[in-house]
Design a protein around this motif. Structure first.
Motif, PDB file in Angstrom:
ATOM      1  N   GLY A   1       6.573  19.743  30.013  1.00 27.47           N
ATOM      2  CA  GLY A   1       5.906  18.532  30.801  1.00 27.47           C
ATOM      3  C   GLY A   1       6.564  18.178  32.154  1.00 27.47           C
ATOM      4  N   ARG A   2       6.345  17.409  32.564  1.00 33.04           N
ATOM      5  CA  ARG A   2       6.926  16.790  33.963  1.00 33.04           C
ATOM      6  C   ARG A   2       8.113  16.226  33.743  1.00 33.04           C
ATOM      7  NH1 ARG A   2       4.872  15.203  38.636  1.00 33.04           N
ATOM      8  NH2 ARG A   2       2.738  15.592  37.749  1.00 33.04           N
ATOM      9  N   PRO A   3       9.423  16.605  34.448  1.00 35.31           N
ATOM     10  CA  PRO A   3      10.515  16.253  34.279  1.00 35.31           C
ATOM     11  C   PRO A   3      10.853  14.966  34.883  1.00 35.31           C
ATOM     12  CG  PRO A   3      10.517  17.850  35.937  1.00 35.31           C
ATOM     13  CD  PRO A   3       9.159  17.968  35.542  1.00 35.31           C
ATOM     14  N   PRO A   4      12.009  14.265  34.774  1.00 39.13           N
ATOM     15  CA  PRO A   4      12.251  13.125  35.249  1.00 39.13           C
ATOM     16  C   PRO A   4      12.251  13.201  36.873  1.00 39.13           C
ATOM     17  CG  PRO A   4      13.979  13.589  33.657  1.00 39.13           C
ATOM     18  CD  PRO A   4      13.095  14.737  33.754  1.00 39.13           C
ATOM     19  N   LYS A   5      12.269  12.170  37.578  1.00 33.75           N
ATOM     20  CA  LYS A   5      12.197  12.178  39.212  1.00 33.75           C
ATOM     21  C   LYS A   5      13.306  12.713  39.357  1.00 33.75           C
ATOM     22  CE  LYS A   5       9.742   7.949  40.467  1.00 33.75           C
ATOM     23  NZ  LYS A   5       9.718   6.576  41.032  1.00 33.75           N
ATOM     24  N   GLY A   6      13.221  13.611  40.730  1.00 37.21           N
ATOM     25  CA  GLY A   6      14.087  14.315  41.324  1.00 37.21           C
ATOM     26  C   GLY A   6      14.493  15.470  40.598  1.00 37.21           C
ATOM     27  N   ALA A   7      13.997  15.880  39.383  1.00 33.53           N
ATOM     28  CA  ALA A   7      14.555  17.070  38.658  1.00 33.53           C
ATOM     29  C   ALA A   7      13.536  18.201  39.071  1.00 33.53           C
ATOM     30  CB  ALA A   7      14.594  16.796  37.185  1.00 33.53           C
ATOM     31  N   VAL A   8      13.726  19.245  38.368  1.00 35.42           N
ATOM     32  CA  VAL A   8      12.563  20.541  38.604  1.00 35.42           C
ATOM     33  C   VAL A   8      12.410  20.849  37.037  1.00 35.42           C
ATOM     34  CG1 VAL A   8      12.958  20.997  40.997  1.00 35.42           C
ATOM     35  CG2 VAL A   8      14.375  21.998  39.247  1.00 35.42           C
ATOM     36  N   PRO A   9      11.335  21.501  36.758  1.00 35.08           N
ATOM     37  CA  PRO A   9      11.127  21.969  35.365  1.00 35.08           C
ATOM     38  C   PRO A   9      11.930  23.267  35.237  1.00 35.08           C
ATOM     39  CG  PRO A   9       9.379  22.368  36.894  1.00 35.08           C
ATOM     40  CD  PRO A   9      10.106  21.887  37.414  1.00 35.08           C
ATOM     41  N   ALA A  10      12.422  23.662  34.061  1.00 34.30           N
ATOM     42  CA  ALA A  10      12.903  24.667  33.609  1.00 34.30           C
ATOM     43  C   ALA A  10      12.045  25.981  33.855  1.00 34.30           C
ATOM     44  CB  ALA A  10      13.350  24.734  32.112  1.00 34.30           C
ATOM     45  N   PRO A  11      12.293  27.030  34.357  1.00 35.92           N
ATOM     46  CA  PRO A  11      11.601  28.322  34.508  1.00 35.92           C
ATOM     47  C   PRO A  11      10.674  28.514  33.232  1.00 35.92           C
ATOM     48  CG  PRO A  11      13.964  28.606  35.240  1.00 35.92           C
ATOM     49  CD  PRO A  11      13.664  27.567  34.511  1.00 35.92           C
ATOM     50  N   ALA A  12       9.487  28.653  33.723  1.00 32.33           N
ATOM     51  CA  ALA A  12       8.480  29.019  32.575  1.00 32.33           C
ATOM     52  C   ALA A  12       7.241  29.552  33.293  1.00 32.33           C
ATOM     53  CB  ALA A  12       8.123  27.686  31.744  1.00 32.33           C
ATOM     54  N   PRO A  13       6.343  30.237  32.462  1.00 32.57           N
ATOM     55  CA  PRO A  13       5.151  30.656  32.871  1.00 32.57           C
ATOM     56  C   PRO A  13       4.355  29.497  33.629  1.00 32.57           C
ATOM     57  CG  PRO A  13       5.324  31.445  30.786  1.00 32.57           C
ATOM     58  CD  PRO A  13       6.194  30.468  31.143  1.00 32.57           C
ATOM     59  N   GLY A  14       4.011  29.622  34.934  1.00 31.40           N
ATOM     60  CA  GLY A  14       3.215  28.677  35.795  1.00 31.40           C
ATOM     61  C   GLY A  14       4.295  28.036  36.761  1.00 31.40           C
ATOM     62  N   VAL A  15       5.478  28.098  36.437  1.00 30.81           N
ATOM     63  CA  VAL A  15       6.236  27.377  37.205  1.00 30.81           C
ATOM     64  C   VAL A  15       6.924  28.318  38.398  1.00 30.81           C
ATOM     65  CG1 VAL A  15       8.831  26.267  37.316  1.00 30.81           C
ATOM     66  CG2 VAL A  15       7.271  26.013  35.455  1.00 30.81           C
ATOM     67  N   LEU A  16       7.102  27.539  39.657  1.00 29.00           N
ATOM     68  CA  LEU A  16       7.684  28.399  40.543  1.00 29.00           C
ATOM     69  C   LEU A  16       8.891  28.851  40.488  1.00 29.00           C
ATOM     70  CD1 LEU A  16       7.314  29.209  43.961  1.00 29.00           C
ATOM     71  CD2 LEU A  16       8.423  26.964  44.395  1.00 29.00           C
ATOM     72  N   VAL A  17       9.405  30.252  40.536  1.00 32.72           N
ATOM     73  CA  VAL A  17      10.803  30.741  40.040  1.00 32.72           C
ATOM     74  C   VAL A  17      11.898  30.269  41.145  1.00 32.72           C
ATOM     75  CG1 VAL A  17      10.455  32.721  41.682  1.00 32.72           C
ATOM     76  CG2 VAL A  17      11.791  32.676  39.421  1.00 32.72           C
ATOM     77  N   PRO A  18      12.897  29.910  40.379  1.00 25.48           N
ATOM     78  CA  PRO A  18      14.259  29.461  41.125  1.00 25.48           C
ATOM     79  C   PRO A  18      14.440  30.511  42.177  1.00 25.48           C
ATOM     80  CG  PRO A  18      14.472  28.903  38.779  1.00 25.48           C
ATOM     81  CD  PRO A  18      13.205  30.001  39.000  1.00 25.48           C
ATOM     82  N   ASP A  19      14.867  30.080  43.313  1.00 26.28           N
ATOM     83  CA  ASP A  19      15.487  31.230  44.473  1.00 26.28           C
ATOM     84  C   ASP A  19      16.712  31.400  44.165  1.00 26.28           C
ATOM     85  OD1 ASP A  19      14.785  33.115  46.156  1.00 26.28           O
ATOM     86  OD2 ASP A  19      14.907  31.735  47.864  1.00 26.28           O
ATOM     87  N   VAL A  20      16.998  32.829  44.104  1.00 25.96           N
ATOM     88  CA  VAL A  20      18.486  33.450  44.070  1.00 25.96           C
ATOM     89  C   VAL A  20      18.526  34.489  45.045  1.00 25.96           C
ATOM     90  CG1 VAL A  20      18.957  32.549  41.859  1.00 25.96           C
ATOM     91  CG2 VAL A  20      18.161  34.634  42.074  1.00 25.96           C
ATOM     92  N   PRO A  21      20.066  34.692  45.306  1.00 22.71           N
ATOM     93  CA  PRO A  21      20.163  36.121  46.239  1.00 22.71           C
ATOM     94  C   PRO A  21      20.147  37.399  45.366  1.00 22.71           C
ATOM     95  CG  PRO A  21      22.048  34.515  46.443  1.00 22.71           C
ATOM     96  CD  PRO A  21      21.069  34.058  45.355  1.00 22.71           C
ATOM     97  N   VAL A  22      19.563  38.332  45.914  1.00 24.92           N
ATOM     98  CA  VAL A  22      19.273  39.574  45.056  1.00 24.92           C
ATOM     99  C   VAL A  22      19.583  40.824  46.068  1.00 24.92           C
ATOM    100  CG1 VAL A  22      17.543  38.619  43.263  1.00 24.92           C
ATOM    101  CG2 VAL A  22      16.699  39.640  45.735  1.00 24.92           C
ATOM    102  N   THR A  23      19.781  41.963  45.335  1.00 23.39           N
ATOM    103  CA  THR A  23      20.190  43.016  46.130  1.00 23.39           C
ATOM    104  C   THR A  23      19.266  44.083  45.781  1.00 23.39           C
ATOM    105  OG1 THR A  23      22.554  42.542  46.466  1.00 23.39           O
ATOM    106  CG2 THR A  23      21.713  44.837  46.674  1.00 23.39           C
TER     107      THR A  23
END
Length: 534
Positions: A410-432
């Motif tokens: 469910g919804r995280p506290p204000k200012g936080a983002v949910p942990a990666p899971a189905p349906g969630v926008l994936v965190p961005d990281v540098p890749v090669t």
């Protein structure tokens, strides 16, 4: 796509329509972009707060970094009650995005920067001075009738994305779409002020019941060029012309900024609306942006959610037009983005109930909450000055494979983002990516199609997945080959396989023991499975 296929018609050349056109062209789909106005009219700053994830979408069409560079970055949201600061929230990022949480930049300047990208895109034809008067469709095409200075014209498209903005009633009527909701009674006064306010340049300030606007609110946003947007809640019947003529407007401004020089760049009075269309897909027409949903601006959910509408519409239209997915995929546009609009309405309705109490019980609850928050940090969580815009989480979408690890918390506290899971926008990281130097970030990679990420202990399915004759753009990668920290960023187990949608949302997290389950999750993400949207 068949070269004889008509273009997609995009109705409305504001930021949502511009984004839709650019994203469609990115997928090699020709576009005709229409607007009733004779030309761009950059009057007033309008929507100023552009979210990190929207900058990320704009970067996929070449504009995000430039908009971010010109915008003013802020990462702290301060909330005050009378003469006390109650709390400050620092906005978070679960990944390593190159963009700040927000930038403030005028909508007009954002449109200019998007126009540059459109001018360089040969697949987009822009037509100003085309006011839509009719809209017809059948199983093959959409026909849009327009009034122009040269007389009536009819344009034919394969599909249409209708984003004519807040004044989209005519288009909604042509589609037979209702727009239920309410308009709030209190008015709000905006003044964009150019002045010097040291220490205020990188934070948003929200004041409940300040001595200089008792019983109501004031919101202050920093903007580029030493400009600050001040937003006062004012009573019904407020007359800006009378206040300005009598000197009250100057006193109102000086109550905030003190005895210093200032220039009014723009001013306006408006009311808040809370409305959503009953349908965001009508056959071959997808409704997006303010024409589909209007919300109060606290939390910056208007333009930001409209751009996310545009991305959702564009990748799905591209997959249908290129034969990579069935037309039934488009029904998920309504299901997902209508749910996002309803959530935004719910979030902002709670905010407005706190900002503009409708009865004595609401007023008493607000006063009690604000007084307790002076001395009790736990009570600060009950203070609602607006929850910052978030990308919608497609946890319950029919395109999402349920998480084998358990339900979404469910919804995280204000200012936080949910942990990666189905349906969630994936965190961005540098890749090669070997052989693809233009791809430097995970979301950039994901927006090329469906992306399958395989953990180190699931590599036995990698060859099977790579050898499959996918009938659509699907890329398969070992997680560790992209970035050594990718698994840790996702909190992925080494035996897992992750499936990402073309909008960089997670479609599935699977135990990697069965390649067939991965195929099914990819098919589900594109509505290829016949029962997904039945």
């Amino acid at each position: 796509m068949d070269s004889s296929t008509p273009p997609v018609l995009v109705i409305g050349n504001g930021p949502v329509g511009q984004t839709a056109a650019l994203l469609l062209a990115r997928w090699d789909i020709p576009v005709v972009l229409l607007d009733a106005r004779p030309a761009r009219d950059a009057i007033g700053s309008k929507a100023i707060c552009q979210h990190r994830d929207v900058l990320d979408i704009w970067e996929s069409v070449g504009a995000g970094a430039e908009i971010a560079a010109e915008g003013l970055t802020w990462g702290i949201a301060r909330t005050f009650y009378q003469d006390s600061e109650l709390f400050a929230i620092q906005l978070q990022d679960s990944g390593a995005s190159p963009f700040p949480p927000f930038v403030n930049i005028s909508q007009g300047r954002t449109e200019e920067l998007l126009d540059r990208q459109i001018a360089a895109q040969p697949l987009i034809e822009v037509r100003w001075g085309h006011r839509v008067t009719s809209l017809e469709q059948d199983a093959r095409e959409v026909r849009v009738g327009c009034v122009t200075d040269q007389g009536p014209v009819t344009l034919t498209g394969s599909f249409a994305v209708a984003c004519p903005g807040a004044r989209g009633q005519a288009v909604r009527d042509l589609l037979g779409v209702t727009f239920e909701g309410r308009t709030f009674g209190d008015q709000f006064l905006i003044c964009d002020i150019r002045t010097d306010l040291p220490g205020w340049e990188h934070e948003r300030r929200f004041y409940f019941d300040p001595a200089w606007n008792p019983g109501r609110q004031v919101l202050i946003h920093p903007c580029p060029d030493s400009t600050f947007r001040i937003d006062w809640q004012v009573p019904d019947g407020f007359d800006l012309a009378v206040e300005e003529a009598g000197g009250e407007l100057d006193r109102r401004i000086r109550d905030v900024i003190g005895d210093r020089d200032y220039e009014i760049v723009w001013k306006s009075v408006y009311r808040f609306h809370a409305r959503v269309a009953n349908r965001m897909r009508v056959g071959r027409v997808l409704l997006a942006g303010d024409a589909a949903h209007l919300v109060a601006p606290f939390g910056a959910r208007g333009l930001n959610s409209g751009v996310q509408d545009a991305e959702n519409a564009a990748w799905k239209l591209a997959h249908v037009l290129n034969g990579w997915a069935p037309e039934q995929l488009l029904e998920s546009y309504h299901l997902e983005r209508h749910a996002a609009a309803v959530e935004n309405l719910d979030v902002t309705a709670n905010t407005m109930r706190f900002l503009i109490p409708q009865d004595e019980d609401d007023w008493r609850r607000r006063r009690d909450t604000l007084e307790r928050a002076r001395v009790d940090q736990a009570a600060c969580a009950e203070v609602d000055s607006g929850r910052m815009a978030e990308p919608f989480w497609y946890v319950d979408s029919p395109l999402t494979t349920p998480d084998y690890r358990g339900p979404f918390p469910g919804r995280p506290p204000k200012g936080a983002v949910p942990a990666p899971a189905p349906g969630v926008l994936v965190p961005d990281v540098p890749v090669t990516v070997t052989g693809r130097p233009e791809v430097s970030r995970l979301r950039n990679l994901a927006r090329s199609g469906v992306t399958v990420l395989v953990g180190d202990d699931a590599l036995h399915v990698l060859a099977d997945l790579e050898a499959r004759a996918w009938a659509r753009p699907v890329a398969v990668h070992a997680m560790s080959s992209l970035a050594s920290n990718l698994g840790a960023t996702l909190a992925a187990r080494s035996q897992e396989v992750w499936v990402l949608r073309p909008d960089a949302h997670v479609a599935a997290v699977l135990d990697g023991s069965d390649a067939g389950a991965v195929w099914q999750a990819v098919d589900r993400a594109l509505a290829v499975t016949a029962t997904v949207l039945a």
